[in-house]
Design an enzyme around this catalytic site. Structure first.
Site, PDB file in Angstrom:
ATOM      1  N   ASP A  32       0.960  -1.105  -0.145  1.00 23.87           N
ATOM      2  CA  ASP A  32      -0.085   0.022  -0.027  1.00 23.87           C
ATOM      3  C   ASP A  32       0.991   1.264   0.022  1.00 23.87           C
ATOM      4  O   ASP A  32       1.867   1.170   0.679  1.00 23.87           O
ATOM      5  CB  ASP A  32      -0.824  -0.055   1.212  1.00 23.87           C
ATOM      6  CG  ASP A  32      -2.219   0.741   0.973  1.00 23.87           C
ATOM      7  OD1 ASP A  32      -3.211   0.077   1.077  1.00 23.87           O
ATOM      8  OD2 ASP A  32      -2.257   2.085   0.649  1.00 23.87           O
ATOM      9  N   GLU A 150     -15.303  -9.929  -4.683  1.00 19.08           N
ATOM     10  CA  GLU A 150     -15.509 -10.106  -2.890  1.00 19.08           C
ATOM     11  C   GLU A 150     -16.714  -9.989  -2.548  1.00 19.08           C
ATOM     12  O   GLU A 150     -17.413  -8.976  -2.844  1.00 19.08           O
ATOM     13  CB  GLU A 150     -14.386  -9.058  -2.415  1.00 19.08           C
ATOM     14  CG  GLU A 150     -14.384  -9.256  -0.985  1.00 19.08           C
ATOM     15  CD  GLU A 150     -14.020 -10.390  -0.377  1.00 19.08           C
ATOM     16  OE1 GLU A 150     -12.909 -10.912  -0.598  1.00 19.08           O
ATOM     17  OE2 GLU A 150     -14.838 -11.045   0.219  1.00 19.08           O
ATOM     18  N   PHE A 151     -17.135 -10.859  -1.561  1.00 16.56           N
ATOM     19  CA  PHE A 151     -18.607 -10.671  -1.208  1.00 16.56           C
ATOM     20  C   PHE A 151     -18.765 -10.493   0.188  1.00 16.56           C
ATOM     21  O   PHE A 151     -19.604 -10.327   0.785  1.00 16.56           O
ATOM     22  CB  PHE A 151     -19.358 -11.814  -1.375  1.00 16.56           C
ATOM     23  CG  PHE A 151     -19.334 -12.421  -3.098  1.00 16.56           C
ATOM     24  CD1 PHE A 151     -20.391 -11.143  -3.861  1.00 16.56           C
ATOM     25  CD2 PHE A 151     -18.802 -13.144  -3.596  1.00 16.56           C
ATOM     26  CE1 PHE A 151     -20.570 -11.594  -5.098  1.00 16.56           C
ATOM     27  CE2 PHE A 151     -19.011 -13.421  -5.024  1.00 16.56           C
ATOM     28  CZ  PHE A 151     -19.773 -12.639  -5.727  1.00 16.56           C
ATOM     29  N   ASN A 227     -25.054  -6.752  -5.350  1.00 20.32           N
ATOM     30  CA  ASN A 227     -25.198  -5.772  -4.402  1.00 20.32           C
ATOM     31  C   ASN A 227     -26.449  -5.029  -5.110  1.00 20.32           C
ATOM     32  O   ASN A 227     -26.930  -4.205  -4.189  1.00 20.32           O
ATOM     33  CB  ASN A 227     -23.925  -4.777  -4.620  1.00 20.32           C
ATOM     34  CG  ASN A 227     -22.907  -5.509  -3.602  1.00 20.32           C
ATOM     35  OD1 ASN A 227     -23.217  -6.426  -2.851  1.00 20.32           O
ATOM     36  ND2 ASN A 227     -21.870  -4.621  -3.493  1.00 20.32           N
ATOM     37  N   GLY A 276     -26.090   2.456   3.069  1.00 15.05           N
ATOM     38  CA  GLY A 276     -24.738   3.491   2.784  1.00 15.05           C
ATOM     39  C   GLY A 276     -23.713   2.822   2.647  1.00 15.05           C
ATOM     40  O   GLY A 276     -23.768   1.491   2.110  1.00 15.05           O
ATOM     41  N   CYS A 279     -19.683   0.398  -0.743  1.00 19.01           N
ATOM     42  CA  CYS A 279     -19.993  -0.335  -1.792  1.00 19.01           C
ATOM     43  C   CYS A 279     -21.652  -0.122  -2.305  1.00 19.01           C
ATOM     44  O   CYS A 279     -21.516   0.074  -3.551  1.00 19.01           O
ATOM     45  CB  CYS A 279     -20.020  -1.971  -1.267  1.00 19.01           C
ATOM     46  SG  CYS A 279     -18.560  -2.380  -0.899  1.00 19.01           S
TER      47      CYS A 279
HETATM   48  P1  NAD Z   1     -10.203   0.978   0.574  1.00 19.95           P
HETATM   49  O1  NAD Z   1     -10.239   2.413   0.109  1.00 19.95           O
HETATM   50  O2  NAD Z   1     -10.604   0.788   1.843  1.00 19.95           O
HETATM   51  O3  NAD Z   1      -8.622   0.565   0.192  1.00 19.95           O
HETATM   52  C1  NAD Z   1      -7.983   0.515  -0.834  1.00 19.95           C
HETATM   53  C2  NAD Z   1      -6.533   0.496  -0.495  1.00 19.95           C
HETATM   54  O4  NAD Z   1      -5.879   0.413  -1.730  1.00 19.95           O
HETATM   55  C3  NAD Z   1      -5.982   1.753   0.065  1.00 19.95           C
HETATM   56  O5  NAD Z   1      -5.508   1.670   1.388  1.00 19.95           O
HETATM   57  C4  NAD Z   1      -5.148   2.622  -0.851  1.00 19.95           C
HETATM   58  O6  NAD Z   1      -4.243   3.211  -0.325  1.00 19.95           O
HETATM   59  C5  NAD Z   1      -4.763   1.489  -1.725  1.00 19.95           C
HETATM   60  N1  NAD Z   1      -4.165   1.722  -2.972  1.00 19.95           N
HETATM   61  C6  NAD Z   1      -4.619   2.621  -3.705  1.00 19.95           C
HETATM   62  N2  NAD Z   1      -3.884   2.448  -4.765  1.00 19.95           N
HETATM   63  C7  NAD Z   1      -2.868   1.431  -4.851  1.00 19.95           C
HETATM   64  C8  NAD Z   1      -1.850   0.755  -5.543  1.00 19.95           C
HETATM   65  N3  NAD Z   1      -1.780   1.253  -6.809  1.00 19.95           N
HETATM   66  N4  NAD Z   1      -1.196  -0.097  -5.291  1.00 19.95           N
HETATM   67  C9  NAD Z   1      -1.420  -0.593  -3.682  1.00 19.95           C
HETATM   68  N5  NAD Z   1      -2.528  -0.028  -2.943  1.00 19.95           N
HETATM   69  C10 NAD Z   1      -3.175   1.058  -3.410  1.00 19.95           C
HETATM   70  O7  NAD Z   1     -11.007  -0.143  -0.251  1.00 19.95           O
HETATM   71  P2  NAD Z   1     -11.814  -1.471   0.398  1.00 19.95           P
HETATM   72  O8  NAD Z   1     -13.261  -0.997   0.966  1.00 19.95           O
HETATM   73  O9  NAD Z   1     -11.139  -2.482   0.811  1.00 19.95           O
HETATM   74  O10 NAD Z   1     -12.291  -2.046  -1.275  1.00 19.95           O
HETATM   75  C11 NAD Z   1     -11.458  -2.597  -2.237  1.00 19.95           C
HETATM   76  C12 NAD Z   1     -12.238  -2.856  -3.421  1.00 19.95           C
HETATM   77  O11 NAD Z   1     -13.138  -3.959  -2.828  1.00 19.95           O
HETATM   78  C13 NAD Z   1     -13.119  -2.133  -3.899  1.00 19.95           C
HETATM   79  O12 NAD Z   1     -13.325  -2.179  -5.204  1.00 19.95           O
HETATM   80  C14 NAD Z   1     -14.580  -2.396  -3.471  1.00 19.95           C
HETATM   81  O13 NAD Z   1     -15.673  -1.944  -4.071  1.00 19.95           O
HETATM   82  C15 NAD Z   1     -14.529  -3.716  -3.083  1.00 19.95           C
HETATM   83  N6  NAD Z   1     -15.243  -4.505  -2.078  1.00 19.95           N
HETATM   84  C16 NAD Z   1     -15.298  -3.765  -0.846  1.00 19.95           C
HETATM   85  C17 NAD Z   1     -16.012  -4.506   0.030  1.00 19.95           C
HETATM   86  C18 NAD Z   1     -16.220  -3.867   1.738  1.00 19.95           C
HETATM   87  O14 NAD Z   1     -17.001  -4.319   2.312  1.00 19.95           O
HETATM   88  N7  NAD Z   1     -15.465  -2.717   1.860  1.00 19.95           N
HETATM   89  C19 NAD Z   1     -16.718  -5.599  -0.033  1.00 19.95           C
HETATM   90  C20 NAD Z   1     -16.492  -6.148  -1.505  1.00 19.95           C
HETATM   91  C21 NAD Z   1     -15.729  -5.522  -2.348  1.00 19.95           C
END
Ligand code: NAD
Length: 451
Positions: A32, A150-151, A227, A276, A279
């Site tokens: 990250d 991811e779910f 979703n 909210g 996602c």
């Molecule tokens: P998040 O914003 O919490 O985390 C994303 C991370 O990626 C951040 O820490 C950011 O610094 C890092 N990042 C950005 N550019 C990068 C790079 N080039 N290399 C490495 N790291 C980098 O997001 P999240 O909630 O974990 O979601 C991630 C994905 O999963 C999204 O597409 C989201 O829609 C999907 N998703 C999320 C959930 C959920 O409940 N949060 C559930 C299912 C799917």
């Protein structure tokens, strides 16, 4: 021999996946650019609250199986499987912002070893995988691309991942799909260890635990469709709730009985302040935008969005009516700033939207959340007072709005609410309280569709 894995992105999804892989005995790099997040991981903890996750991170850091780094060279170059779990926020027009997804893929491409598998875990619009595959194959034809949406749900992320409905993998290369499935099987075999470390236990109802392989576009579409359908169920319940309010029905009774039909199912039929989080709102708008890109209108999802957007205002209007048409100058408690219970995530939080709207109308707002104060500070209006305790938030208020169904809020006796509120107004924006108990304690009860 187990493969070495890299997870790009240490957010809610990436860190959960990396911690499970590493605690299951797979050497896992977590990459990250955000140094604060990596610093927390090195200290054996997460930057967000998720039950059971910190002990897994601490164990994996101590054993040396989880390796936090900013360097693609140190991580990707040594990994046969690379997961991308970077953020995909929405653009102002609602479409998905894929800049992080493409930047991560481009940088990984410089370092991926021969025949590596690149796995997309981020939620991306259908067609994205084909664009990345085309980009990869300009320089390298050996890289195999897999979509693995991811779910997990925040608040029960580990339980959802360890006992799962389905793992979906989509792509053209059966061997690559199997390699990804094998990784999941390693995690699932390590369940007893992960259960013991995290304290997270199996759900009451057994899960189907299917491994589903599909084409690349199907896997991408499965995620956002799931979703979008869940958001539709919530907005449908909220639409009927508005009618129930006028017609004197109780929406909880209605939707429970409707959901008792096995063709329908009661999950996600709770009426309330709407959805909210990081996602649903962006996945719905992203699907609408992807539809338009392909010349397909999805008015059903536009309606879902419009109903959802109306809910915080609808709830405040109901409170306003009870307060002689004015909320100006009134002191109101808002309980719940995370977008849902059991997480500290405040992205698109209805509780924050309600608190900010109230202060913009001149109310004095005292807010409280068991976990989300730090994260909420960035989005909350500075005029909202953050209380140290639930009771302190209620003190001196004429009304409370319960915006998130944290256990702590549900278990506080009605008479305690009544004492602090001096028998004021109780707005149950989650429809999770017994209205008779609230009324018996001397308060006026306002639910959503429970007039
Ligand atoms: P998040 O914003 O919490 O985390 C994303 C991370 O990626 C951040 O820490 C950011 O610094 C890092 N990042 C950005 N550019 C990068 C790079 N080039 N290399 C490495 N790291 C980098 O997001 P999240 O909630 O974990 O979601 C991630 C994905 O999963 C999204 O597409 C989201 O829609 C999907 N998703 C999320 C959930 C959920 O409940 N949060 C559930 C299912 C799917």
């Amino acid at each position: 021999m187990q493969p070495t894995v890299t997870v790009l992105g240490s957010g809610y999804v990436g860190l959960t996946a990396a911690a499970m892989l590493a605690a299951a005995g797979i050497k896992t790099y977590i990459v990250d650019p955000n140094d604060e997040r990596l610093k927390a991981i090195r200290q054996g903890r997460s930057f967000f609250y998720e039950a059971g996750l910190d002990p897994l991170i601490a164990d994996a850091i101590e054993s040396g199986m989880l390796l936090p780094t900013q360097s693609y060279k140190d991580s990707v170059a040594n990994s046969s499987i690379v997961f991308s779990a970077v953020g995909t926020p929405d653009n102002p027009d609602g479409s998905s912002n894929l800049s992080y997804v493409f930047a991560a893929a481009e940088e990984a491409l410089q370092h991926l070893p021969k025949k590596a598998v690149y796995v997309q875990k981020s939620t991306v619009p259908v067609g994205t995988g084909q664009k990345i595959t085309a980009m990869f194959s300009k320089d390298r034809q050996d890289i195999r691309y897999v979509s693995n949406p991811e779910f997990l749900r925040e608040g029960c992320a580990l339980q959802d991942s360890l006992w799962f409905d389905r793992v979906v993998v989509g792509g053209d290369d059966p061997e690559a799909l199997q390699q990804v499935i094998n990784l999941y099987k390693t995690i699932h075999k390590a369940r007893p260890r992960l259960e013991k470390l995290s304290g997270v236990t199996a759900p009451k109802q057994p899960k189907a635990e299917q491994y589903i392989t599909t084409t690349l576009p199907s896997a991408e579409l499965i995620k956002v469709t799931a979703n979008a359908f869940l958001s539709l169920k919530i907005s449908f319940a909220n639409s009927i709730a508005k009618l129930a309010d006028k017609a004197g029905a109780d929406i909880n009774e209605v939707m429970q009985a409707v959901g008792a039909d096995t063709r329908i199912n009661p999950a996600f039929f709770n009426a309330g302040r709407g959805y909210g989080g990081g996602c649903f709102p962006k996945d719905v708008s992203g699907l609408i935008a992807a539809g338009l890109e392909h010349g397909v209108a999805l008015p059903i999802l536009e309606a879902s969005q419009a109903v959802n957007d109306s809910m915080p205002g609808y709830i405040i209007e109901k409170l306003q009516l009870e307060l002689d048409d004015s909320i100006e100058g009134k002191r109101i408690a808002v309980l719940g700033l995370a977008f849902k219970a059991d997480t500290s995530d405040v992205r698109r939080s209805p509780g924050i939207a309600i608190a900010n709207f109230l202060v913009s109308e001149g109310s004095q707002v005292q807010a409280y959340d068991p976990q989300a104060h730090e994260e909420a500070k960035h989005d909350l209006s500075p005029e909202v007072t953050l209380a140290d305790t639930l009771e302190q938030a209620l003190d001196g208020c004429q009304a409370v709005i319960v915006a998130t169904d944290w256990h702590q809020f549900r278990q506080l006796p009605a008479k305690t609410y009544a004492k602090h509120l001096k028998k004021g107004i109780f707005v149950d924006a989650m429809n999770c309280f017994n209205s008779s108990q609230i009324q018996q304690a001397g308060m006026r009860y306002i639910g959503v569709g429970r007039s």
